[in-house]
Structures are given as C-alpha cells and as structure tokens.
Write an enzyme that holds these catalytic residues in place. Sequence first.
Site, short mmCIF file in Angstrom:
data_model
loop_
_atom_site.label_atom_id
_atom_site.label_comp_id
_atom_site.label_asym_id
_atom_site.label_seq_id
_atom_site.Cartn_x
_atom_site.Cartn_y
_atom_site.Cartn_z
N GLU A 62 0.84 -1.21 0.00
CA GLU A 62 0.00 0.00 0.00
C GLU A 62 0.87 1.26 0.00
OE1 GLU A 62 -2.87 -0.81 -0.79
OE2 GLU A 62 -2.79 -2.88 -0.11
N HIS B 63 2.20 1.98 -3.42
CA HIS B 63 1.19 2.55 -4.32
C HIS B 63 1.25 4.07 -4.34
CE1 HIS B 63 -1.27 -0.49 -6.17
NE2 HIS B 63 -1.73 -1.01 -5.05
N1 B3K Z 1 -6.17 -1.33 -4.66
C1 B3K Z 1 -6.80 -2.10 -3.63
C2 B3K Z 1 -7.77 -3.11 -4.12
C3 B3K Z 1 -9.14 -2.59 -4.33
C4 B3K Z 1 -10.11 -3.72 -4.63
C5 B3K Z 1 -11.43 -3.23 -5.03
N2 B3K Z 1 -12.37 -4.33 -5.21
C6 B3K Z 1 -5.79 -2.78 -2.76
C7 B3K Z 1 -4.48 -3.05 -3.36
O1 B3K Z 1 -4.33 -3.75 -4.33
O2 B3K Z 1 -3.52 -2.50 -2.88
ZN ZN Z 2 -2.49 -2.92 -4.87
#
Ligand code: B3K
Ligand code: ZN
Length: 898
Positions: free
Chosen positions: A302, A305
């Site tokens: 996370e 990201h």
């Molecule tokens: N980006 C989110 C995932 C969202 C899922 C939506 N159904 C978590 C991740 O991959 O970091």
């Molecule tokens: Zn992700």
Amino acid sequence: MADTATPNVIRRADYAPPAFLIDTVALEFDLVPERTVVRNTMRVRRNPDASRAANFELMGEQLEFVSATLNGAPFAHAHAHEHGLTLDNVPDNFELTLTSICNPAENTTLSGLYVSGGNFFTQCEAEGFRRITYFLDRPDVMATFTVTLRASKADYPVLLSNGNLLEEGDLPDGRHFARWEDPFRKPSYLFALVAGKLVALEERVKSGSGKEKLLQVWVEPHDLDKTRHAMDSLINSIRWDESRFGLELDLDRFMIVAVSDFNMGAMENKGLNIFNTKYVLANPETATDTDFANIEAVVGHEYFHNWTGNRVTCRDWFQLSLKEGLTVFRDQEFSADMAGGATDEAARATKRIEDVRVLRQMQFAEDAGPMAHPVRPESYVEINNFYTMTVYEKGSEVVRMYQTLFGRDGFRKGMDLYFKRHDGQAVTCDDFRHALADANGRDLAQFERWYSQAGTPRVSVRTKYDAAQQRYSVTLTQGYGDTAPAARETQKGPLLIPFAIGLIGKDGHDLPLQLEGEARASDSTTRVLEFTQTEQTFTFVNVAQEPLPSLLRNFSAPVIVEYDYSADQLAFLLAHDSDPFNRWEAGQRLATRELLTLAGRATTGVPLQLDDSVVAAFARVLTDETLSPSFRELALMLPSEAYLAEQMAESNPAAVHAARQFVRKRLANALRKDWLAVYEKHRTPGAYEATPEASGHRALKNLALSYLAELDDPAEAVRLASAQYDAANNMTDRSAALSALLNASAAKGGSIEAQQALDDFYRRFEKEPLVIDKWFALQATQRGSAQRPVIEIVRKLMAHPAFNLKNPNRARSLIFSFCAANPAQFHAEDGSGYVFWAEQVIALDAINPQVAARLARSLELWRRFTPTLRDGMRAALEKVASQVKSRDVREIVEKALA
Ligand code: B3K
Ligand code: ZN
C-alpha cells in the site's frame, strides 16, 4: 436510459475521454450513521480533448438526491435516476454544489461509506465513491480535494481524511469538525475518510531529503499493543523506496487505519491507507510468522502505491495491472530485500518460491478456466471481479521480466523515465512499456503480447549433445497447449520469453556458458536467452561433457516448462543446482510426478507404492544441515492437493488426497527418526524472535511435527504436540500444535487431546477476533473421515455465537476455508459441499456482492472434474444462477456455465 447506466459489458475498445473535467472538490460531511448528508462543491469545465456533450452525466448509486446549485443559483434541470444524476444544458465552466444523503449504517456491501464497530470508514476503489456523492467516478478524472467532517465529538472523537489537517474545532450541540486538504490531484477512488473512537501509535521520521514526517497507525484502543510491527514495516517501506527507487514520501503525514470489516486486504487511499485488521495487528501471542510476513508485505504494497498508483494512476480500469502488477512486484522485491538483502540468493529464493507457488496454484488455475483473461483485460461486466491473480500476480511476473531482461539498473532507468514522463497523470500499460523500452534503447513491441494474451504459455525443451564437436543445443518451442476457450481467443503469436538457463556438469558444478558466435564464455553461469520465435535453437559451444540443463532459473517467466527429466536427474538437481529456486523446483517435479502417478492408481483402486529413491531424495534434504531451515521446509512440503488435482486430466480430489496422504505417511514412517531429530534440533526456546532465521526454525520444526502426526502410531506426535501447545509463547507454535492434534486424531474421528486444545484456544483468545478466525479456519480445513465429515463440523460452526456472515474475515475463515482450502472434504461424492456452497453464495449475495462473487469462483473449474462431481457442481451453479441478484455474482456463474 441515461448514458451513465452501466451497460452489460464494458469494453476496453470503447474508451473515450470524459466530456467534462473536475478540477477541485470540496466535500462536507455531516456524519450520522443512518443519514449522512454530503455537500459536494465542484469546479467543472468541458474537456477540450473530448467531443461536446449537451448534458453533464454524473454517476451515483444508492443516494437520495436533495438539491443542485449551479454558479450559486438553484439549478432546476437536474434529474436523479438509478445510475446517477443528469444535468441538462450546462455551461462550459461552472461551479456546482450537490447535496445528497446516504445511509452508512445499512451499508453491508462495505463499498462507499459504511459503519464498522460503531466507526465510519470508506472504500472507494473501484467504484465506491459514487455511493458517497454524485461524481465522474472514473480514474482519469483527477481533482484536488478539501474535506470537512462534522460529527458528534463524544461518538467520533477522531476525524480523518486524505492529506494535511488544516483546522479542527468544536461546534454547537456537542459536535466538532475537522478540515483536511490533499495537495495532490487524485481520482475519486483514492478518497477516504475515517471517523470514530480510535487511538494511534505515532512516530516522527525524517525522509531522505531531511523533511520531518508524522506516521500514525490508528486502531481501536484495545489493539494498540499490536501496532509496533505495522509501524516498523511502514518505516522500512519508506526507507526501501528511497534507496531502491529514489522515491520519497510526498506528504507531511502518513496514516494507516485498521478496520475489522473489510472486503480485501487494504487500500492505498492517498495519505490515509485503510487496512483490514488482519494486515495490521500482530503480537507474538496472536499472530503467526506468516501473519508477520504478510503484514510487512501489505504495508509495503500500500505504501508503494503512493508512487505506483497514486502519483501515476490508471487511465481506465482495464489498466489495473499498471498499478497492481507493478506494486506487487515492488512488494515482492521489498520482502526479498528484507529477508536476504540484494545478495543472499538463498534467502531471496525463499520468498521467490512462496510467490511462485501462489502463482502456479492460483493464477495458472484461473488461466485454465472461464475467467481466463489477459493481464490487461478486454472487457468486464463488474470491475471488482477483475482484481484477480492474473492482474496482480501474473502482472507482477510481467514487470519482473523487464528487470530480468535489463537488469536492476536498466529497470531503474525505466522507472525513472516513467515518473519523469507521467507524474501526475492517468496512463496505460503501453505507457509503462514504452518508458522501459525507451530507457533501455529497445523495441518492446512483441512484449505487448504479455498484456493481451491469456492462458499459461508452455515451453517444451529438447536438448542434444554432440560429444565430438563439444556442442550442446537447446531447442525451445512455445505454445499454449490445450487452453480454456476464454484464453484461446486472445492468442495471436509467440511471446518474448526471457528464459534463464544454466548447464550443470557431472560434479554438480555449473559449466561455463559460451553461445555459438561468441568469442569467449560469459562471467555468469546463468544466461537469459531471449526466446522470441515459436521454435528456436540455442547452441552452446566448448561444452566439454554432456551437461544436465537447469531450465528457467529463478522462474524467469510465468510459463510451464516441459522437459523429460529422469527421476535420477531430478534428484541430482535437487542436490546440486546452484540456483536455489531450481533446487526446490526439482524436488517439486519429482514429487508431483510421483503423486500424479499414485493419484492415477488411487482412481482405479490399484494398491499404492512409493519408490525408495524418492524417499531417499527427501531424506537427503531433511538431513542436509548446509541448507537453511526455511529452504528445507519449502522443499519438504508436498505440492498442494488443489494444484495436483488441477494437473490431472480429470480432477479427482479424493484420489489426490489418498495419494498425498499415502506419501506423507510413507515419508513420516520411513524417516521417523530424522523427523524427530529435526523437531528437537529446531526448537526455538527463550523469548520469541520475529527474525527470518527464527521463523525458519519454527517452520521446519512444525513441518516435522505435521509429518510425525501422520505416523501409524501417532502417540508420540500427540505427546509432542500437546506439550508444544501448552508451552507455546507464540501463535506460530500454538496453532501448529493444534493443527497437528486435529490431524493426528482425524482417522479415529477426533480425540480428547484435540478437543481440549480447541476449547482452550477458544477461551484463551475469545476477545481476539483475528485469532478466533484461525480457530474457525483450523476446523474448516482439518482432515475429515467417513464417520466425521468436515461439512458437519462446518454446519455446526455456522450456528456458533461467534460466527457472523456479515464480517468478511469471519465468512472467509469458515466458509471460504472449507470451500477453497479443503478440497477432499468440499468435493465429497454426495455433493454436500456444493449444496452448502450454493446456500452461502446466495446468502452472501444479499449482503455483500463482492465477497459473494469471490466465493462463487470456487466452482469455476467444474468442467474439469470427474462426472459425478461435475453434475453436482453444475446443479449448484444453476441454482445460484437462478437466484442471485448482483452483477458481481451473475458474471461469475454465467461465465462458468457458458
Ligand atoms: N487497490 C486495492 C484493491 C481494491 C479492490 C477493489 N475491489 C488494494 C491493493 O491492491 O492495494
Ligand atoms: Zn495494490
């Protein structure tokens, strides 16, 4: 129908830029559980790069429309409908204020704004923001957000949103407010708010350029003692992204919040990551070594990201792997670096093996079924169904291949160029590929097929040694074999496959590698061959003796390698390959082949027997003290039942279970003394340590215990497991002991020791939901017997007061564990598992479609099973298809039945 109505199938080819852009958003929330009022003021203008539309169409779901104001005056031409809001004849540039109401208390979907444990949380990816306010809820519309939260101060003392806190203060009637501003433009899916009774562990750290950053991990007060590891993981992530990629934290403040009702693992909302408690909370008493490792990986994921996903985001949801594949690759590298640094190849390999095991077991299976899709899908019905193993794990392998082709430095150059070109933009997978290609002076047109072709490629290998000429030729052929129809449609031509290879001499050492036409041998004894044609021959010269090839070292591409190794050759590779991944791989091939032969025999009722050479190969690994404990644990673990069943021409879970149990028992009995010695030797007395070394010892010791529990006379194992259970100072040892007790007594339908331990476990951890999840999962995945089928235990547990279908972790711990992780019991001949599955999918569909759709996927490979099972599964699928309401579940079951 307004054009915000979601058509049945969304296609990548239909992408069009938005007709309007939103530059700024000011949100005001009056937070009340049953009736939250949201006021949303947007600066809107026409998109100069889109065709002109008369009306302004906003998405909205489950909202009660209150009013619209355009440039300060009430706007009469706003029409709310099922899919959103249409505003007729709007000007080119305007300020719009919309007021609407939603009901977080009743929101069991956990998408949008919802209440969990009395606190407010949001989840907006992929399309949850439209359940909070009317908006252009698509990732290529990026705006700066200011957020004002108002709520009762006693009930919601903490008010959080993205970015920096601008001001906070008291309001009349016991209410208070907080105003937040996120300085970075972002798409709506990255919006978040949290409000409630929470406390934080705080740290202040300096980032690479010397700026001070406030880090917080927010949890419910009784969980504060379980936040240290998440905080350490966050700090390590920040350091790692600076040193490996030169990427710094761009906000003054970074928050992680834990919530116990959450659909997936965690969410990367800008500056305010929201996490499933499972990936935050840990202390030695409540969390296993695996939990600790998963927390580190997800916190890293996370956090990473923030650059790969947030600073550079996706143009549309078809590009999901742009951020997910890349970020999984980054978190895998982070974990490998944390375990072994850049150079300890054996320690890095442990992580690699674990990741490849997941890929093969889950992604290869996905590729073989009706949900097969390319890393960049061409169409979807419900985007939430495409947060898949293919987009994430295969997507990560695709990113890894760039690094394998260009090296770490070349990959870094590509990443630098990607950020230089696209910071602040919403882009495509092609943009990423072009950055990598341009930074390395390469044409990567052919590589595009990795994004557009579904199915698992197969590479078959033929070798020929010419002793007189000292030439060794390796001929590679690529294709997809007999793949699922969903995959076949996408296959257009050969891939660029980085195929890493080494040649091993009779003494077990690597031979020097010199390809035909080269002046001398290269320094490295591993070569990455660029395999680009359907069939291609690579010839090595000056090969003094006939070598044994070590193929696809470190799993350099997500493919299946077909090569006819003899059992002796595999045993030799298991003992000698310098590539630790391939050492493990040799053992797996050996075991898989043996297990599949035995499963075939079990199908026809022929008595089972295991060759002594296989036992000997395992014995060597078990007793080889030069190998790390964690490697030995991985090498001694047999391929999973699900993976083996998938390899059969006709999946037969009962036969696979019989074969695998037979081998486990045989290895247990034949090597009893060695297992006992390993068990004693790898105990970790004293205080618990969370290091990779200590966890390696625990893993090997607990594997030994699990084998000992298979002994014909398990009395000794039961004694050891009971003692270990009672003395444990950590969850890894305690849960392993409980699992051993359950399995040791399975054949006789349970035991007093097992029952006492189960009861003790429940009492001890009654107040720890994540541990009670383990309690449910251990029972759902335990071995069953004819007199005590696990379905009966599961049905009983469904009525347990601690069971709650609305909590996804709890549903997963019992229902998913049984349906997806206990194949021999779930696929009972009488179809009882399928009847249960259908009931639960239908029940969940009414509560939480995303979770229901995940469960629905556990039958998608139904066509590959034996006829009786197939019939039972089809009936269950048809029942679900006739009753479900959500788009999510409908897409899954309709694709399965098509
Ligand atoms: N980006 C989110 C995932 C969202 C899922 C939506 N159904 C978590 C991740 O991959 O970091
Ligand atoms: Zn992700």
